[in-house]
Scaffold this motif. Sequence first.
Motif, PDB file in Angstrom:
ATOM      1  N   UNK A  13      31.800  98.541  80.253  1.00 42.27           N
ATOM      2  CA  UNK A  13      32.765  98.481  81.357  1.00 42.27           C
ATOM      3  C   UNK A  13      33.824  97.420  81.069  1.00 42.27           C
ATOM      4  N   UNK A  14      33.410  96.291  80.519  1.00 43.70           N
ATOM      5  CA  UNK A  14      34.361  95.234  80.160  1.00 43.70           C
ATOM      6  C   UNK A  14      35.350  95.741  79.112  1.00 43.70           C
ATOM      7  N   UNK A  15      34.847  96.452  78.124  1.00 42.17           N
ATOM      8  CA  UNK A  15      35.732  96.995  77.090  1.00 42.17           C
ATOM      9  C   UNK A  15      36.743  97.959  77.712  1.00 42.17           C
ATOM     10  N   UNK A  16      36.286  98.812  78.621  1.00 38.79           N
ATOM     11  CA  UNK A  16      37.202  99.751  79.287  1.00 38.79           C
ATOM     12  C   UNK A  16      38.265  99.007  80.094  1.00 38.79           C
ATOM     13  N   UNK A  17      37.836  97.956  80.799  1.00 39.53           N
ATOM     14  CA  UNK A  17      38.788  97.165  81.587  1.00 39.53           C
ATOM     15  C   UNK A  17      39.817  96.484  80.688  1.00 39.53           C
ATOM     16  N   UNK A  18      39.351  95.951  79.565  1.00 41.69           N
ATOM     17  CA  UNK A  18      40.270  95.270  78.653  1.00 41.69           C
ATOM     18  C   UNK A  18      41.207  96.272  77.979  1.00 41.69           C
ATOM     19  N   UNK A  19      40.768  97.525  77.773  1.00 41.72           N
ATOM     20  CA  UNK A  19      41.655  98.560  77.244  1.00 41.72           C
ATOM     21  C   UNK A  19      42.815  98.807  78.202  1.00 41.72           C
ATOM     22  N   UNK A  20      42.553  98.592  79.487  1.00 37.78           N
ATOM     23  CA  UNK A  20      43.584  98.797  80.516  1.00 37.78           C
ATOM     24  C   UNK A  20      44.390  97.516  80.780  1.00 37.78           C
TER      25      UNK A  20
END
Length: 114
Positions: A13-20
């Motif tokens: 989830x952190x990786x997805x948030x940082x992608x955004x």
Amino acid sequence: MAGQRIDMMEIRALIRLKQKNISNRKAAQALRVDRNIVDAYVSRFIALELSYDKLSTLNEKDLLELFTVESQTEKERYEQLAAQFDYFKKELSTLHPYQSLPWKLCTLLHYFKL
């Protein structure tokens, strides 16, 4: 990392948030974890020089292996300490009446920089 770990779902989830391009502070709020934990994971991602897109494609095993360096450091520190156990035991058995146990332990740990 930062005294606490987050589980694999939270890492993803952190990786997805940082992608955004979500800030660490907002990511921490979204994940309901301390910002310092998010900062530590993001710092680790940056140190690995892997893009968030690349991180998102890793399987669980490979993603988990990215965090074993810290575990190795902890293991090495324990092994250094464990190597001194016999010496500590000998020294603690020679405790003089005017010495307290905490004082003796602190002295030994300071001497070995542990």
